[in-house]
Write an enzyme that holds these catalytic residues in place. Sequence first.
Site, PDB file in Angstrom:
ATOM      1  N   LYS A 210      -6.431  13.045  -5.135  1.00  0.00           N
ATOM      2  CA  LYS A 210      -5.646  13.027  -3.893  1.00  0.00           C
ATOM      3  C   LYS A 210      -4.165  13.318  -4.175  1.00  0.00           C
ATOM      4  O   LYS A 210      -3.528  14.134  -3.496  1.00  0.00           O
ATOM      5  CB  LYS A 210      -5.817  11.667  -3.209  1.00  0.00           C
ATOM      6  CG  LYS A 210      -4.945  11.464  -1.993  1.00  0.00           C
ATOM      7  CD  LYS A 210      -5.277  12.424  -0.874  1.00  0.00           C
ATOM      8  CE  LYS A 210      -4.193  12.391   0.184  1.00  0.00           C
ATOM      9  NZ  LYS A 210      -4.400  13.363   1.237  1.00  0.00           N
ATOM     10  N   ASN A 214      -1.901  16.774  -2.988  1.00  0.00           N
ATOM     11  CA  ASN A 214      -0.657  16.758  -2.210  1.00  0.00           C
ATOM     12  C   ASN A 214       0.531  17.258  -3.028  1.00  0.00           C
ATOM     13  O   ASN A 214       1.405  17.952  -2.514  1.00  0.00           O
ATOM     14  CB  ASN A 214      -0.382  15.347  -1.679  1.00  0.00           C
ATOM     15  CG  ASN A 214      -1.106  15.111  -0.360  1.00  0.00           C
ATOM     16  OD1 ASN A 214      -1.789  15.999   0.140  1.00  0.00           O
ATOM     17  ND2 ASN A 214      -0.976  13.920   0.191  1.00  0.00           N
ATOM     18  N   CYS A 266       2.993  11.695   4.097  1.00  0.00           N
ATOM     19  CA  CYS A 266       2.211  11.898   2.867  1.00  0.00           C
ATOM     20  C   CYS A 266       2.953  12.601   1.743  1.00  0.00           C
ATOM     21  O   CYS A 266       3.170  12.008   0.686  1.00  0.00           O
ATOM     22  CB  CYS A 266       0.931  12.651   3.198  1.00  0.00           C
ATOM     23  SG  CYS A 266      -0.195  11.645   4.181  1.00  0.00           S
TER      24      CYS A 266
HETATM   25  N1  LIG Z   1      -1.498  10.397   7.907  1.00  0.00           N
HETATM   26  C1  LIG Z   1      -2.118  11.311   7.173  1.00  0.00           C
HETATM   27  O1  LIG Z   1      -2.091  12.503   7.476  1.00  0.00           O
HETATM   28  C2  LIG Z   1      -2.882  10.900   5.949  1.00  0.00           C
HETATM   29  C3  LIG Z   1      -3.766  11.823   5.359  1.00  0.00           C
HETATM   30  C4  LIG Z   1      -4.478  11.438   4.240  1.00  0.00           C
HETATM   31  C5  LIG Z   1      -4.299  10.176   3.701  1.00  0.00           C
HETATM   32  N2  LIG Z   1      -3.419   9.304   4.273  1.00  0.00           N
HETATM   33  C6  LIG Z   1      -3.285   7.970   3.691  1.00  0.00           C
HETATM   34  O2  LIG Z   1      -4.034   7.059   4.493  1.00  0.00           O
HETATM   35  C7  LIG Z   1      -3.379   5.792   4.542  1.00  0.00           C
HETATM   36  C8  LIG Z   1      -3.106   5.422   5.985  1.00  0.00           C
HETATM   37  O3  LIG Z   1      -2.220   6.366   6.529  1.00  0.00           O
HETATM   38  P1  LIG Z   1      -1.929   6.464   8.101  1.00  0.00           P
HETATM   39  O4  LIG Z   1      -1.046   7.629   8.304  1.00  0.00           O
HETATM   40  O5  LIG Z   1      -3.212   6.362   8.835  1.00  0.00           O
HETATM   41  O6  LIG Z   1      -1.102   5.104   8.305  1.00  0.00           O
HETATM   42  P2  LIG Z   1      -0.642   4.439   9.683  1.00  0.00           P
HETATM   43  O7  LIG Z   1       0.641   3.784   9.386  1.00  0.00           O
HETATM   44  O8  LIG Z   1      -0.750   5.421  10.803  1.00  0.00           O
HETATM   45  O9  LIG Z   1      -1.768   3.335   9.944  1.00  0.00           O
HETATM   46  C9  LIG Z   1      -1.961   2.197   9.145  1.00  0.00           C
HETATM   47  C10 LIG Z   1      -2.510   1.097  10.024  1.00  0.00           C
HETATM   48  O10 LIG Z   1      -2.886   0.000   9.217  1.00  0.00           O
HETATM   49  C11 LIG Z   1      -2.622  -1.186   9.924  1.00  0.00           C
HETATM   50  N3  LIG Z   1      -2.630  -2.328   9.005  1.00  0.00           N
HETATM   51  C12 LIG Z   1      -1.709  -2.714   8.100  1.00  0.00           C
HETATM   52  N4  LIG Z   1      -2.106  -3.820   7.455  1.00  0.00           N
HETATM   53  C13 LIG Z   1      -3.322  -4.136   7.940  1.00  0.00           C
HETATM   54  C14 LIG Z   1      -4.260  -5.170   7.672  1.00  0.00           C
HETATM   55  N5  LIG Z   1      -4.016  -6.104   6.769  1.00  0.00           N
HETATM   56  N6  LIG Z   1      -5.397  -5.202   8.375  1.00  0.00           N
HETATM   57  C15 LIG Z   1      -5.649  -4.284   9.326  1.00  0.00           C
HETATM   58  N7  LIG Z   1      -4.815  -3.270   9.623  1.00  0.00           N
HETATM   59  C16 LIG Z   1      -3.650  -3.201   8.942  1.00  0.00           C
HETATM   60  C17 LIG Z   1      -1.297  -0.899  10.593  1.00  0.00           C
HETATM   61  O11 LIG Z   1      -1.052  -1.780  11.679  1.00  0.00           O
HETATM   62  C18 LIG Z   1      -1.499   0.554  11.037  1.00  0.00           C
HETATM   63  O12 LIG Z   1      -2.040   0.624  12.338  1.00  0.00           O
HETATM   64  C19 LIG Z   1      -2.128   5.940   3.682  1.00  0.00           C
HETATM   65  O13 LIG Z   1      -2.416   5.525   2.379  1.00  0.00           O
HETATM   66  C20 LIG Z   1      -1.871   7.431   3.700  1.00  0.00           C
HETATM   67  O14 LIG Z   1      -1.172   7.867   2.568  1.00  0.00           O
HETATM   68  C21 LIG Z   1      -2.716   9.636   5.398  1.00  0.00           C
END
Ligand SMILES: NC(=O)c1ccc[n+]([C@@H]2O[C@H](COP(=O)([O-])OP(=O)(O)OC[C@H]3O[C@@H](n4cnc5c(N)ncnc54)[C@H](O)[C@@H]3O)[C@@H](O)[C@H]2O)c1
Length: 445
Positions: A210, A214, A266
């Site tokens: 991953k 990126n 990201c």
């Molecule tokens: N956004 C992207 O395009 C993308 C793509 C691939 C991978 N990722 C990875 O995926 C992960 C999530 O990214 P995202 O953009 O969806 O984040 P985000 O900030 O949009 O969402 C994260 C969610 O997790 C919740 N959360 C935090 N602690 C929690 C807990 N203890 N229990 C339940 N919920 C909890 C938050 O309230 C939030 O709604 C990251 O590691 C990111 O690097 C993101």
Amino acid sequence: MHLTVIGTGYVGLVTGTCFAEMGNFVTCVDVDARKVERLKQGEIPIYEPGLEPLVLSNYKAGRLQFTTDLAEAMTTSNVYFIAVGTPPGEDGSADLQYVLGVAREIGRHLDRYAVVVDKSTVPVGTADKVRAAVREELERRRVSVPFDVVSNPEFLKEGAAVEDFMRPDRIVVGTDSAPARDLMYSLYADFSRNHDRILFMGVRDAEMTKYAANAMLATKISFMNEVAGLCDRFGVDVEQVRLGIGSDSRIGYSFIYPGCGYGGSCFPKDVKALIHMAEEAAIEPLLLGAVHRRNERQKQVLFEKITARLGNDLSGLTFGLWGLAFKPGTDDMREAPAVVLLHQLIGAGARVRAYDPEAMEVARNELPKAWFDSGALTLAQHQYDALEGSDVLVLVTEWKPFRHPDFGAVKRLLKTPLIFDGRNQYDPKKLKVDGFEYFGIGRKG
Ligand SMILES: NC(=O)c1ccc[n+]([C@@H]2O[C@H](COP(=O)([O-])OP(=O)(O)OC[C@H]3O[C@@H](n4cnc5c(N)ncnc54)[C@H](O)[C@@H]3O)[C@@H](O)[C@H]2O)c1
């Protein structure tokens, strides 16, 4: 299958919804009670093309549920996807507090074999930490329950997340457990119908894949931005160079667009986390460090072009700004170049009238209130409204409606026919004929 997805953000909500669309029963868990409540009311908290109808239909069909209660969600499923945020810590490392917090919570309630899936982007070795956190809680409860931890990084792109999840280039699954492998295979086979896209590998291999993906994409962008800087200096049109090198099949056309820097949740954080991983291992991240620095530098370029043309004191000037999201197709403004530019422009005394097709609500909630109160920043009703009374147009995000605007109207509305194009969307020659002064990134004006 019955699944639990923990973290209902861009990744969690899309993952949960797409699994539900395939007939699975999915419970999405989030600590943000407001978000969960909105989802239960049929309100989608993020903008992602195609997501809303899928969430609504699966919710209505009873295949998708939302809750803040992980313990309750765990009673009906034995696959737990961790999709919470991994934001950068002070030192650039990935902050694992949310991931490990969820792992501990899982350990507090686990009562039968389960597969814990790391979907969040996490550094190499995190699966071991997740395993240890779950085990610690089991030991505290003096129970022994078998479980596996799998790495299943997500490669979706914001703005095309549903499409990417439904039709992925590949599905990476890191595991050394046969039952976990079988379970992941049956879960993902639905997304891999016309040929096998599932790549099984070691857990650490998947974690690194991953970051490497990126970092590679960020490298291509930073490379092209550096070339654009050279083109600027030597009177070369970088768009010709882009076509000239993109046509080489070894290079390809994707991710070689010069611009005003990459943003989002990201690339910046993942490059920094990989740099941190290298440094921890006493490896000098020569290339990754340069990729990051070039990007930070690139976020200054538009402002430098603006001050070179208009002077350092921008008080008395109003900028019509098109695009706030870090890229088209999303309302996400995390690390967006537009935010850096807003700080620079307003810091130099300018006023800004900004418009974005989807990020207006996020902008209203996340940008400094003082900017709105002082009138330094106004959010416009539509793209031409942003130009009303503005001196200059600055294009920061290449949303489709900005690509082919009515230049007659643009000229009429602007006080000066001056355009700074942070995404090289416009034809400098044509704009010159139309009487505009044009500045792109690495282009002959
Ligand atoms: N956004 C992207 O395009 C993308 C793509 C691939 C991978 N990722 C990875 O995926 C992960 C999530 O990214 P995202 O953009 O969806 O984040 P985000 O900030 O949009 O969402 C994260 C969610 O997790 C919740 N959360 C935090 N602690 C929690 C807990 N203890 N229990 C339940 N919920 C909890 C938050 O309230 C939030 O709604 C990251 O590691 C990111 O690097 C993101």
